[in-house]
Design a protein around this motif. Structure first.
Motif, PDB file in Angstrom:
ATOM      1  N   ALA A 160     -68.192  16.337 -40.457  1.00 40.05           N
ATOM      2  CA  ALA A 160     -69.020  16.466 -41.664  1.00 40.05           C
ATOM      3  C   ALA A 160     -68.099  16.510 -42.887  1.00 40.05           C
ATOM      4  N   ASP A 161     -68.115  17.602 -43.670  1.00 39.06           N
ATOM      5  CA  ASP A 161     -67.269  17.682 -44.869  1.00 39.06           C
ATOM      6  C   ASP A 161     -66.037  18.565 -44.642  1.00 39.06           C
ATOM      7  N   THR A 162     -65.638  18.737 -43.374  1.00 39.58           N
ATOM      8  CA  THR A 162     -64.511  19.609 -43.031  1.00 39.58           C
ATOM      9  C   THR A 162     -63.364  18.816 -42.425  1.00 39.58           C
ATOM     10  N   LEU A 163     -62.153  18.983 -42.972  1.00 34.89           N
ATOM     11  CA  LEU A 163     -60.962  18.353 -42.408  1.00 34.89           C
ATOM     12  C   LEU A 163     -60.438  19.229 -41.276  1.00 34.89           C
ATOM     13  N   LEU A 164     -60.139  18.619 -40.138  1.00 34.33           N
ATOM     14  CA  LEU A 164     -59.696  19.340 -38.951  1.00 34.33           C
ATOM     15  C   LEU A 164     -58.174  19.354 -38.876  1.00 34.33           C
ATOM     16  N   GLY A 165     -57.595  20.507 -39.088  1.00 38.32           N
ATOM     17  CA  GLY A 165     -56.151  20.678 -38.913  1.00 38.32           C
ATOM     18  C   GLY A 165     -55.266  19.785 -39.742  1.00 38.32           C
ATOM     19  N   PRO A 166     -55.456  19.691 -41.059  1.00 37.17           N
ATOM     20  CA  PRO A 166     -54.612  18.804 -41.880  1.00 37.17           C
ATOM     21  C   PRO A 166     -53.245  19.409 -42.188  1.00 37.17           C
ATOM     22  N   ALA A 167     -52.479  19.732 -41.128  1.00 36.08           N
ATOM     23  CA  ALA A 167     -51.139  20.308 -41.311  1.00 36.08           C
ATOM     24  C   ALA A 167     -50.308  20.049 -40.068  1.00 36.08           C
TER      25      ALA A 167
END
Length: 302
Positions: A160-167
């Motif tokens: 949806a509007d959530t980035l998963l683990g952008p690191a």
């Protein structure tokens, strides 16, 4: 030719002709070409995983879980609470970094090119990296062991509007030569001015002054950080009385010292004891002061 013969001949011609037409036009419709099945391929859909794993992979640590840290689109604030499996990984990282104080980790934060940067940081990826670092520090990890940087990329895995683990977490190479030199220097310092405990006649004491306590702490630090390191405790006595009895007495002093060190952070299994009895005096045995100096244990690193 009779009518009956002509009739039979007509039937035979009809059957033959009908069979020919069936074979030519109908059977070809039903028959498959030889390559129809062999050339047919089944398209196998490769489904991408719907997660980005949380990975901590360095020399001495290897942890991975399907859960991860998450950020809302256009936001630099980490979504709280964090999943239990990620918290477990952070605890393992904390233990690892305490045991490896020279280890540095670079946290790279990511943001997509269509996101807005509403922070004071150079880019949103860098802002996210710093928020991850701050979260780690809040969990008891040392701020000095982390560096941060940010990168802008075209896209990232989202739900949806959530980035998963952008690191990502890069474990920088440790200069083992420098580490070795540090512990070698500590060993040389300990052995150059060893811990010496003195004893009254036939007695022992646990009363150490500040300088002696500092030496015990230095020995404990060395042993806890250097694999296979061991401590040598040598007991000594004056020459009053029977030599064999003095050897036994010096051994008791060494064993007493071993027990004391074990109570102060040094594994007993890494402490070796010896007795020299009256054989290696450092003072004159014909004076009270000299005999007092000879009743001792000397503690060094092997």
């Amino acid at each position: 030719m009779s009518k009956k013969a002509l009739y039979l001949l007509g039937i035979a011609i009809t059957i033959i002709f009908g069979t020919f037409l069936y074979m030519k036009f109908c059977c070809n419709c039903c028959m498959k070409t030889p390559t129809e099945d062999t050339e047919k391929t089944v398209a196998v859909e490769t489904k991408e995983p719907d997660y980005v794993p949380f990975v901590l992979n360095g020399s001495g640590i290897d942890y991975q879980t399907h859960d991860n840290l998450k950020f809302l689109k256009n936001s630099a604030m980490l979504i709280i609470p964090v999943g239990d499996s990620v918290v477990n990984g952070i605890e393992k990282l904390k233990t690892y970094l305490i045991s490896n104080p020279k280890q540095k980790i670079t946290i790279t934060g990511y943001a997509t090119s269509d996101e807005k940067n509403n922070t004071t940081f150079e880019n949103l990826g860098l802002a996210r990296a710093n928020d991850v670092k701050n979260y780690f520090v809040s969990k008891g990890l040392s701020e000095n062991q982390f560096n941060t940087k940010g990168e802008i990329i075209d896209k990232w895995k989202m739900s949806a509007d959530t980035l998963l683990g952008p690191a990502a977490y890069n474990f920088e190479a440790v200069d083992t030569t420098a580490v070795t030199d540090e512990w070698s220097a500590l060993k040389d310092k300990i052995n150059a001015d060893p811990l010496v405990l003195h004893f009254n006649t036939n007695k022992s004491s646990e009363k150490l002054d500040a300088s002696q306590k500092q030496k015990v702490a230095a020995i404990a630090k060395y042993v806890s950080n250097v694999k296979d390191a061991s401590v040598l405790v040598v007991g000594h006595s004056d020459n009053v009385g029977n030599r064999d009895a003095n050897v036994i007495l010096a051994q008791k002093r060494a064993d007493f010292t071993r027990s004391y060190l074990a109570k102060n952070g040094i594994e007993a299994s890494r402490i070796e004891t010896q007795s020299k009895g009256p054989d290696e005096p450092v003072g004159e045995n014909n004076t009270s002061e000299g005999k007092a100096n000879n009743r001792r244990t000397v503690i060094t690193i092997k």
